[in-house]
Design a protein around this motif. Structure first.
Motif, PDB file in Angstrom:
ATOM      1  N   UNK A  23      50.467  43.080  78.393  1.00  0.00           N
ATOM      2  CA  UNK A  23      51.609  43.025  79.322  1.00  0.00           C
ATOM      3  C   UNK A  23      52.691  44.012  78.888  1.00  0.00           C
ATOM      4  N   UNK A  24      52.919  44.126  77.593  1.00  0.00           N
ATOM      5  CA  UNK A  24      53.916  45.075  77.076  1.00  0.00           C
ATOM      6  C   UNK A  24      53.496  46.501  77.380  1.00  0.00           C
ATOM      7  N   UNK A  25      52.228  46.800  77.150  1.00  0.00           N
ATOM      8  CA  UNK A  25      51.728  48.145  77.438  1.00  0.00           C
ATOM      9  C   UNK A  25      51.889  48.482  78.912  1.00  0.00           C
ATOM     10  N   UNK A  26      51.549  47.529  79.786  1.00  0.00           N
ATOM     11  CA  UNK A  26      51.640  47.755  81.233  1.00  0.00           C
ATOM     12  C   UNK A  26      53.065  48.050  81.666  1.00  0.00           C
ATOM     13  N   UNK A  27      54.028  47.462  80.954  1.00  0.00           N
ATOM     14  CA  UNK A  27      55.435  47.629  81.335  1.00  0.00           C
ATOM     15  C   UNK A  27      56.041  48.931  80.819  1.00  0.00           C
ATOM     16  N   UNK A 173      48.404  41.233  87.159  1.00  0.00           N
ATOM     17  CA  UNK A 173      47.932  41.556  88.509  1.00  0.00           C
ATOM     18  C   UNK A 173      48.001  43.048  88.803  1.00  0.00           C
ATOM     19  N   UNK A 174      48.567  43.817  87.895  1.00  0.00           N
ATOM     20  CA  UNK A 174      48.568  45.266  88.051  1.00  0.00           C
ATOM     21  C   UNK A 174      48.659  45.939  86.689  1.00  0.00           C
ATOM     22  N   UNK A 175      48.049  47.101  86.586  1.00  0.00           N
ATOM     23  CA  UNK A 175      48.047  47.886  85.366  1.00  0.00           C
ATOM     24  C   UNK A 175      48.206  49.354  85.726  1.00  0.00           C
TER      25      UNK A 175
END
Length: 437
Positions: A23-27, A173-175
């Motif tokens: 989640x951190x990477x995606x953000x 739900x998204x990357x």
């Protein structure tokens, strides 16, 4: 802000739900490479499992990786699976794609931690971030410093039991998209000729979680947990917990929901109690590092055991003078799984009856078990060998009595052929001379 390309290194977090590192990477990045590196060909220490893991372990891992790849594809991503070691492939990707940030989840294994340190050392210009995802609590939440980890589980439990557990994160739900074109996977190992007890992957782990708590099995767990065969006597979450296809926080969240809707009792508490045992060993591995694999463990003196190749092979193949042990080992070799009670019995036999160096038993389990977890496996073996977190010293079981208690009709032993064995433990003496019979 410049274009950010990130890399996420999957290891023991093969899931999209409750994955804080992902989640951190995606953000934080615009593009993201997701990669999983298979085990190195050479074992990280001379006594850890050889590179050829059992077909059961390989199959479960392959299923888990394929499930993760399919989940990533639904978000416009892909999982790169490579046989190249981490320290070879990631430098190549850094150069090819101008990677500026690298992420992974924390791992309790000493070898994995050392690999991470060696990876970041040559790249001071890259941001490296590790996030815990394998435990109920972060180290920062513990009411003590890691260096002051209690020397017994009971002390640990009393300190952490009152702590609140964070709610699990929702599934991503998204990357960000991957800058890498579609890649082919390494050749997969043919599956064993059997119907597996477990199917790997996040979707199967979550389905089992839902199925288990829809039943009433949790309400009688404490009464059935010492069973030896079948699917319903224990929770069977360990395979998915081991490679992170299932989050332990998600598991506790489901347990609490069950207690609120159905009712809490000694059995539901005991599920949490045993998850705290798992928790203790995770921090135990972080605390003691390389000593997790030392012959003397965390103690100062070494056990009075050695290595007898013939005894070791008989134990591995279920050909000892102890029928209950033989049945458990044949079950393991056939399925890649063994009950918790069985693991205690075979380890006790290994150390006390056969006089073998406990590390060889731990390494064999690492090779065979589909729910192998570095912290729980090696920590429990230390415990049974009397060189770990056990103030009472050696834990020795009466194998005849244990068989009478947990297999009173002998059906488990008969089913797995535990009563078929060579009555002689050794065919040679200490000087390798044949023993007359």
């Amino acid at each position: 802000m410049p274009h950010q390309v990130g890399l996420f290194l999957f290891k023991n977090d093969l899931r999209l739900h409750d994955n804080p590192a992902l989640a951190l990477a995606a953000a934080e990045v615009d593009q993201l490479i997701c990669i999983y590196c298979l085990e190195p060909k050479q074992p990280p220490s001379s006594l850890r499992a050889p590179s050829n893991l059992s077909p059961h372990r390989q199959e479960f891992l392959q299923q888990s990786l394929l499930d993760l790849h399919h989940s990533l594809e639904q978000l416009g991503q892909q999982l790169i699976v490579t046989s190249d070691p981490v320290l070879d492939i990631i430098p190549q990707l850094i150069t090819q794609h101008n990677i500026s940030r690298i992420y992974c989840s924390e791992h309790a294994g000493y070898h994995e931690q050392q690999t991470w340190q060696r990876l970041l050392k040559p790249y001071p210009f890259i941001v490296f971030k590790r996030t815990p995802s394998h435990t109920l609590f972060d180290q920062t939440e513990l009411p003590f410093q890691l260096s002051e980890l209690p020397d017994s589980f009971t002390k640990f439990r009393k300190l952490v039991e009152p702590l609140n557990i964070k709610a699990p994160l929702a599934a991503l739900t998204q990357l960000p998209p991957s800058p890498v074109s579609a890649m082919s996977w390494p050749q997969q190992t043919p599956p064993p000729a059997h119907v597996p007890l477990f199917e790997g992957g996040e979707q199967h782990g979550l389905a089992h979680l839902e199925r288990y708590f829809k039943s009433k099995l949790a309400s009688s767990y404490k009464d059935t947990r010492n069973g030896l065969d079948g699917m319903d006597y224990s929770t069977k979450f360990s395979p998915w917990l081991a490679n992170g296809s299932l989050s332990v926080r998600q598991l506790v969240h489901s347990l609490r929901n069950y207690e609120r809707s159905v009712g809490a009792n000694d059995s539901t508490y005991w599920i949490y109690f045993e998850l705290l045992w798992r928790e203790y060993y995770q921090f135990y591995a972080h605390r003691h590092g390389k000593r997790l694999f030392d012959f003397s463990g965390i103690k100062t003196s070494k056990p009075a055991t050695s290595f007898y190749p013939e005894r070791f092979q008989k134990w591995c193949h279920g050909n000892t003078p102890y029928p209950i042990v033989n049945a458990c080992m044949k079950q393991l070799n056939s399925s890649g799984y063994m009950s918790n009670r069985g693991r205690q019995l075979v380890a006790s036999c290994f150390v006390h009856e056969l006089g073998l160096n406990w590390r060889y038993g731990a390494a064999y389990m690492e090779q065979q078990l589909i729910d192998y977890d570095v912290a729980s496996n090696w920590g429990n073996w230390q415990y049974l060998a009397g060189v770990g977190a056990d103030p009472r010293g050696h834990r020795r079981f009466d194998l005849i009595k244990q068989g009478q208690i947990y297999d009173p009709k002998g059906s488990f032993i008969k089913h797995w052929g535990g009563d078929q064995y060579d009555a002689a433990l050794d065919s040679v003496d200490a000087a390798d001379w044949p023993i007359s019979r």
